[in-house]
Scaffold this motif. Structure first.
Motif, PDB file in Angstrom:
ATOM      1  N   GLY A 147      -4.171   7.382   3.330  1.00  0.00           N
ATOM      2  CA  GLY A 147      -3.543   6.500   4.297  1.00  0.00           C
ATOM      3  C   GLY A 147      -3.332   5.087   3.795  1.00  0.00           C
ATOM      4  N   THR A 162      -2.058   2.333   0.982  1.00  0.00           N
ATOM      5  CA  THR A 162      -0.905   2.342   0.082  1.00  0.00           C
ATOM      6  C   THR A 162      -1.332   1.923  -1.319  1.00  0.00           C
ATOM      7  OG1 THR A 162      -0.291   0.045   0.502  1.00  0.00           O
ATOM      8  CG2 THR A 162       0.619   1.729   1.989  1.00  0.00           C
ATOM      9  N   GLN A 183       4.822   1.079  -1.940  1.00  0.00           N
ATOM     10  CA  GLN A 183       4.261   1.382  -0.628  1.00  0.00           C
ATOM     11  C   GLN A 183       3.985   2.867  -0.428  1.00  0.00           C
ATOM     12  OE1 GLN A 183       6.464  -0.560   2.529  1.00  0.00           O
ATOM     13  NE2 GLN A 183       6.744  -2.408   1.315  1.00  0.00           N
ATOM     14  N   VAL A 195       2.104   6.110   0.174  1.00  0.00           N
ATOM     15  CA  VAL A 195       0.842   6.320   0.888  1.00  0.00           C
ATOM     16  C   VAL A 195      -0.031   7.281   0.086  1.00  0.00           C
ATOM     17  CG1 VAL A 195      -0.197   7.223   3.001  1.00  0.00           C
ATOM     18  CG2 VAL A 195       1.899   5.861   3.123  1.00  0.00           C
TER      19      VAL A 195
END
Length: 370
Positions: free
Chosen positions: A274, A276, A320, A322
């Motif tokens: 969860g 990044t 970004q 995840v």
């Protein structure tokens, strides 16, 4: 060592689903890590085409020079639903690729390891604009299964065994190259099948993150960066960096390296499903910035690892993506002072259900040698 046919069958099935979900009609995978991952066929791209043609539905076909056929048959291919189309010099291998692609297919992607030498003729033969298959192939390789994680653990243990020997190899009066030669021998003796790289950066050479080795003589009191790695028999890679001092360090250098150790720990602590990649990078960067060392950190915090030493995900500013359970990558912040010295601390970690598992366990603090 290879993986079972069941493992490769599952990987192929997943790749087909990913291709279909992406709206692709077929994917062409050239020789390299992607081909090894999917069907266990090792090797690099050469002027003779070897490629896996994988329609989004239906059986795949491997196009291979006849002189390489015996080697291919000695892999998981023999037990997979993969057709074999061999060719000899004078034949047109690109026609075999076209024959393996369903009629009417318009969206066809190629692996990023397939060179223009082969990509251009394939595109001409099919009369389509080829796409990159990277998003499809990356997705499979980024998430390691249990067998892959076991191999990365094996690689981590092997390279840790080498780092434990470094203090006995690193002495004032020796050259970087002499030390590197001994380290390379130790990498092979530890159970690796290849030495992928050995970096020994002493004194001002350590301030260059891309330094490898030189004939520079290592001096007493100098900081030395040792970054080493190789592939174990399965092809999975190790990569670990530790920073050493020959004799006693300058107190101010030792203090800054203590900050670096804390920065590396902060990045590891930030790893969890969860989060990044950018957040993990920021964790290391933040500790260094608080100590006034932000400008000394010149590169990203880490890179994925597996069949390639560098692969996705990249732990960097602006990324970004995840993190998900099963991803494996390095955590390796560094600080560099041109003309003086540098330091880097690197471990490989695997994302677990609630955090990270370190695959390297040797001490991360500045280690005395010589």
């Amino acid at each position: 060592m290879g993986f079972s046919a069941d493992v490769h069958a599952a990987r192929l099935d997943r790749a087909r689903h990913l291709a279909a979900d992406a709206g692709l009609d077929a994917v062409v995978v050239g020789a390299g890590p992607d081909l090894d991952y999917l069907v266990g066929v090792e090797g690099d791209t050469i002027e003779r085409l070897t490629a896996l043609v994988m329609p989004a539905t239906g059986p795949a076909t491997i196009v291979v020079p006849r002189m390489e056929l015996a080697k291919v048959r000695d892999t998981a291919i023999a037990s997979l639903d993969v057709r074999q189309a061999d060719w000899v010099d004078g034949d047109d291998p690109y026609a075999l690729v076209a024959d393996a692609i369903p009629a009417g297919a318009r969206r066809i992607a190629v692996s990023d390891a397939l060179p223009a030498l082969h990509t251009v003729p394939i595109g001409e033969r099919l009369d389509v604009r080829l796409e990159l298959a990277t998003p499809v192939l990356r997705e499979g390789r980024m998430i390691k299964d249990a067998a892959e994680i076991a191999e990365l653990r094996r690689a981590g243990e092997a390279i840790d065994a080498v780092h434990r020997q470094v203090p006995q190899l690193l002495h004032a009066g020796r050259t970087e190259r002499e030390v590197a030669d001994d380290i390379a021998a130790a990498i092979m003796a530890s159970g690796h099948r290849t030495v992928e790289f050995v970096i020994v950066g002493s004194g001002p050479n350590g301030a260059d993150p891309h330094h490898e080795v030189s004939d520079r003589v290592i001096g007493d009191g100098e900081i030395v960066v040792v970054d080493i790695g190789g592939a174990v028999p399965s092809g999975y890679n190790s990569d670990s960096t530790r920073t050493y001092v020959v004799g006693s360090p300058d107190p101010s250098a030792a203090e800054r390296i203590d900050v670096l150790v804390r920065a590396q720990q902060a990045a590891v602590d930030a790893v969890r499903p969860g989060a990044t990649a950018e957040e993990v990078d920021a964790a290391a960067r933040g500790v260094l910035a608080e100590a006034g060392l932000a400008d000394a950190f010149l590169h990203r915090t880490g890179h994925g690892i597996g069949l390639s030493v560098h692969e996705e995900p990249y732990i960097a500013r602006g990324n970004q993506i995840v993190l998900r359970e099963g991803m494996a990558f390095s955590i390796e912040p560094g600080i560099y002072f041109p003309g003086e010295w540098g330091a880097r601390i690197e471990d490989i970690v695997v994302v677990t259900a609630d955090g990270a598992e370190r695959l390297n366990v040797t001490p991360r603090s500045l280690t005395s040698a010589g």
